[in-house]
Design a protein around this motif. Sequence first.
Motif, short mmCIF file in Angstrom:
data_model
loop_
_atom_site.label_atom_id
_atom_site.label_comp_id
_atom_site.label_asym_id
_atom_site.label_seq_id
_atom_site.Cartn_x
_atom_site.Cartn_y
_atom_site.Cartn_z
N GLY A 40 0.82 -1.20 0.07
CA GLY A 40 0.18 -0.03 0.07
C GLY A 40 0.87 1.33 0.00
O GLY A 40 0.20 2.21 0.22
N GLU A 41 2.08 1.25 -0.27
CA GLU A 41 2.94 2.34 0.01
C GLU A 41 3.67 2.41 -1.15
O GLU A 41 4.36 1.67 -1.74
N PRO B 187 -2.74 3.63 -3.75
CA PRO B 187 -2.98 2.51 -2.96
C PRO B 187 -3.59 1.09 -3.72
O PRO B 187 -3.51 0.09 -3.22
N ARG C 57 -1.46 -2.04 -3.10
CA ARG C 57 -1.97 -3.00 -2.42
C ARG C 57 -2.71 -4.26 -3.30
O ARG C 57 -2.54 -5.43 -2.83
N SER D 279 -14.37 -4.14 3.66
CA SER D 279 -13.47 -4.18 4.70
C SER D 279 -12.21 -3.77 4.34
O SER D 279 -11.37 -3.37 5.28
N ASP D 280 -11.77 -3.54 3.06
CA ASP D 280 -10.69 -2.96 2.55
C ASP D 280 -10.68 -1.54 2.61
O ASP D 280 -9.61 -0.70 2.42
N GLU E 178 -11.16 1.06 4.55
CA GLU E 178 -10.24 1.98 5.42
C GLU E 178 -9.07 1.81 5.37
O GLU E 178 -8.17 2.94 5.56
N ALA E 179 -8.35 0.76 5.08
CA ALA E 179 -6.94 0.59 4.86
C ALA E 179 -6.62 1.61 3.55
O ALA E 179 -5.34 2.16 3.44
N ILE F 158 -6.70 5.23 4.37
CA ILE F 158 -5.45 5.66 5.17
C ILE F 158 -4.27 5.83 4.38
O ILE F 158 -3.59 6.86 4.27
N ASP F 159 -4.16 4.94 3.73
CA ASP F 159 -3.19 4.98 2.45
C ASP F 159 -3.23 6.03 1.69
O ASP F 159 -2.33 6.94 1.19
N ARG G 257 -12.93 7.98 2.25
CA ARG G 257 -13.80 6.80 2.26
C ARG G 257 -14.81 6.78 1.27
O ARG G 257 -15.17 6.04 0.70
#
Length: 383
Positions: free
Chosen positions: A157-158, A268, A272, A347-348, A350-351, A354-355, A376
């Motif tokens: 993710g980075e 992301p 990811r 469920s993915d 949020e990550a 954030i990324d 989001r």
Amino acid sequence: MLKMVFRTTPSMIIERGAATRLGEHVRAMNCRSVLVVTDAGVIAAGLLEAVLAGLEEQGLDVRVFSEVQADPPESVILAAVNAAKACDADCVVGLGGGSSLDAAKLAALLARSGETLDQVYGINRTQGPRLPLILVPTTAGTGSEVTSVSVVTTGAGEKNVVYSPMLLPDLAVLDAQLTLGLPAHVTAATGIDAMVHAVEAYTTKNLKNPISDCLAREALRLLSGSLFKACLDGADLQARENMLLGACLAGMAFANAPVAAVHALAYPLGARFHIPHGLSNALVLGPVMRFNLEAVAPLYAELADIVLPGIQGTPVEKASALANYLGTLAGELGLATRLRDLGIVESDIEALAIDGMKQQRLLGNNPRELTLADVRSIYREIL
């Protein structure tokens, strides 16, 4: 009073068949040992043979590094650097899409400068020098042949970037024959990527300038007028040439007027979930443009006149029409339009959000500020 700096590749050749004569240009640089940085897709498409033959005809010692993958991780970059050192290369040729060109840039830099990746991440942190560098794109998308940036995947993710004018090649060669027969889905994704570069350069909050504006407008004219033709007929050489030139002009534009939230939220998805960069941009383009409407409707309206000739209405109506048109372009061209179709679930989100918020280098260029909740919401819109 206008005050600006504009940088781009110092020399470009735009000619059908020019890639077969790279050896002449390498010779003119007084080089003898060449590392060609490419990927398995270029080899499978049969694009490498003629390029290698042209280099070898000049009596050059040629080695090939073909391990580049999409969104290249640090390990691939370091392997390319080691390959350049192992063959004592005095010139690097990048042949392929944006990932191959980005890897070639860093191979040329780090093999000569002796610096590490950690030392050069960021803006203008490299001391150089680099090896002579020639970049030859085989897709019409990233414009990497005229940008000062290389993007590296550093973890799940980075992504991180190396930004320096030293990454601009000595020569860029645009040979539309290399893009003939490119699969329609790749043509579509990379073409939309190039259009995103133009749109974001034209509306960026930072460093927007009249030269980039002109380049972005012409890029969109070429790209929007040829994308469907190139996708429908992979052998349409004129359409391919228009796409390649349009992507290059868009690259010049965003290299000096930086991209923003579309790219920030696309990163992301690539890091990811390994979604190709062009498709990632296409997925988030519509929602981000609609989010930005209240800040840049007049500028979107100006671009709508180019992409949708003859469009009528108020600036807001034109801007909305452009956002909706570009937002549905991926689906019209047969690309995925929902994250769920690519294995991404609620469920993915949020990550991903954030990324996405970590990409402040890009989000800071967006004409409207985004919060975590906004990010989001954008991801959920395309879930």
